[in-house]
Motif scaffolding. Structure first.
Motif, PDB file in Angstrom:
ATOM      1  N   LEU A 126      -2.743  -0.016   2.860  1.00 35.00           N
ATOM      2  CA  LEU A 126      -1.886   0.886   2.096  1.00 35.00           C
ATOM      3  C   LEU A 126      -1.051   0.094   1.107  1.00 35.00           C
TER       4      LEU A 126
ATOM      5  N   SER B 167       3.279   3.510  -0.818  1.00 33.62           N
ATOM      6  CA  SER B 167       2.838   4.612   0.045  1.00 33.62           C
ATOM      7  C   SER B 167       3.261   4.444   1.498  1.00 33.62           C
TER       8      SER B 167
ATOM      9  N   VAL C 207       0.247  10.359  -2.624  1.00 27.99           N
ATOM     10  CA  VAL C 207      -0.231   8.969  -2.574  1.00 27.99           C
ATOM     11  C   VAL C 207      -1.291   8.791  -3.658  1.00 27.99           C
TER      12      VAL C 207
ATOM     13  N   ASP D  99      -5.181   5.007  -2.007  1.00 26.58           N
ATOM     14  CA  ASP D  99      -4.582   5.067  -0.668  1.00 26.58           C
ATOM     15  C   ASP D  99      -5.011   6.299   0.120  1.00 26.58           C
ATOM     16  N   ARG D 100      -5.884   7.123  -0.430  1.00 26.23           N
ATOM     17  CA  ARG D 100      -6.158   8.408   0.207  1.00 26.23           C
ATOM     18  C   ARG D 100      -6.870   8.281   1.555  1.00 26.23           C
TER      19      ARG D 100
ATOM     20  N   ALA E 264      -4.411   6.773   4.105  1.00 25.59           N
ATOM     21  CA  ALA E 264      -3.321   7.730   4.335  1.00 25.59           C
ATOM     22  C   ALA E 264      -3.807   8.884   5.205  1.00 25.59           C
TER      23      ALA E 264
END
Length: 415
Positions: free
Chosen positions: A223, A227, A348, A352-353, A356
């Protein structure tokens, strides 16, 4: 990506046909339906099946906890390694684990078969789908649809899942027409196996566009620093919500209505098919509400009333009233699902998806791991309805905390 935005921009005023979503997005929606049909009947019958094999309430809770725990481990692995190994390849692997779990259930009526299947597969026995499929598809969908339709995309995604799950729930009455004993379950277990194989094929048709863009860094980037605070706080809050939800997962609810009102599998199937359909309709309503008042307010304002209704259910003695309360609760309780997913993917960056989505889903899975066994213990030692009260209180605490911490952090489309 620029060409995709140009194409959907000309038709953004229309929701149907689905020209705001790419072929990959449509494949994800189809596989969501294929996968959740067996999850629908497994969620209803799994605890009853374990009871018929001779397990008591506490041991049933332990088996359900092991099932959720394995899903949490799979989700963690997918969160960290899927973007390096390939999202498509990872999804294919987990679809094959579902096929293997179905094969175990189909081939043996030993008590160890459902235990092993629960650990190996990704069946949904708790409160809503968790696991690596949800994490990776949640990361894929934003890139496969118009950003202005993101919440609608997640609403349709969850609608497909719940409609398919309701169809699966209707099938739980099938064993009584096939033959006596637990052998009547085998056609359903075969359907679970087949869904895993079909899912493997559908995932193999995804294009390379579903993969994360390559970065020059050879190390595993989890990450970004920006975020981390957001994901940590949301993970903690989602864990609290999931911990509460684990007390009243579909298998626990099924066991409750089975024990208190002596509802048979055919009746339970109709009941939970009804709850799934009501929930599916609520997703489209949630998207419209979110456009008017925002994602966070939609999550909180619909969730609190639903949890108060939940806490009332064990205090009624009439099955029709209890069913009515449950359906009323379901009309509100899941409106936070597409809005929660859309909110997370909006606050985000694209890179970073996957982590996350993964870490928030892992936190949900880990928290839900403990709930079924505690619920089973509470049922065995305290009161059959105690999980409803515990869940309602925990979930209201989550709602109030979420609003206090995040009501000022708005996604770009609301800013």
């Amino acid at each position: 990506m620029a060409r995709f935005r140009d194409r959907v921009e000309t038709t953004r005023g229309n929701c149907l046909p689905f020209d705001w979503i790419t072929k990959d997005g449509k494949l994800v929606l189809i596989e969501k339906g294929v996968r959740t049909v067996p999850y629908g009947f497994l969620g209803v019958l799994f605890s009853v099946y374990l009871s018929q094999l001779g397990l008591d309430a506490f041991l049933i809770g332990v088996v359900l906890a092991l099932t959720v725990a394995s899903s949490a481990i799979y989700t963690l692995v997918a969160s960290v390694f899927a973007d390096r190994l390939g999202r498509r390849r990872t999804l294919i692997f987990f679809a094959l684990t579902d096929a293997l779990a179905g094969a175990l259930l189909f081939s043996s009526d030993s008590i160890w078969a459902p235990v092993a299947a629960g650990i190996i597969g990704n069946m949904t026995v708790g409160a809503g789908e968790v696991g690596p499929f949800l994490t990776l598809e949640q990361a894929i969908l934003p890139g496969a649809s118009d950003s202005k339709r993101r919440t609608l995309g997640f609403s349709v995604y969850n609608l497909v899942g719940y409609v398919s799950s309701s169809a699966g729930a209707l099938l739980v009455g099938l064993p009584q027409y096939i033959g006596p004993g637990i052998g009547g379950y085998r056609p359903l277990f075969m359907a679970y196996l087949a869904s895993g194989l079909l899912g493997t094929y559908l995932y193999s048709r995804l294009s390379t566009k579903v993969e994360k863009e390559k970065t020059p860094s050879p190390t595993i980037k989890v990450l970004s620093e920006a975020s981390k605070p957001v994901v940590r706080k949301l993970s903690a809050l989602f864990a609290l919500d999931s911990f509460g939800g684990g007390f009243i997962g579909i298998s626990i609810l099924s066991y409750y209505f089975y024990e208190k009102y002596s509802l048979q599998l055919s009746s339970l199937g109709l009941l939970f098919a009804g709850t799934q359909i009501v929930t599916a309709i609520s997703f489209l309503v949630a998207e419209r509400i979110a456009r008017q008042i925002g994602l966070i307010k939609t999550m909180v304002y619909t969730h609190i009333p639903s949890n108060l209704l939940l806490a009332i259910i064990p205090f009624v003695s009439s099955a029709p009233i209890a069913v009515g309360l449950l359906l009323s609760r379901q009309s509100l309780s899941q409106m936070d699902v597409p809005t929660r997913q859309s909110y997370l993917m909006s606050v985000v960056p694209e890179t970073d998806r996957t982590p996350a989505a993964g870490f928030t889903n892992v936190s949900r899975s880990i928290a839900q791991t403990f709930s079924p066994s505690i619920a089973g213990y509470a049922i065995a030692t305290l009161w059959l309805g105690s999980p409803f009260v515990i869940a309602g209180g925990l979930k209201v605490a989550y709602d109030l905390s979420l609003y206090k911490i995040f009501h000022r952090l708005k996604p770009l489309q609301e800013a």
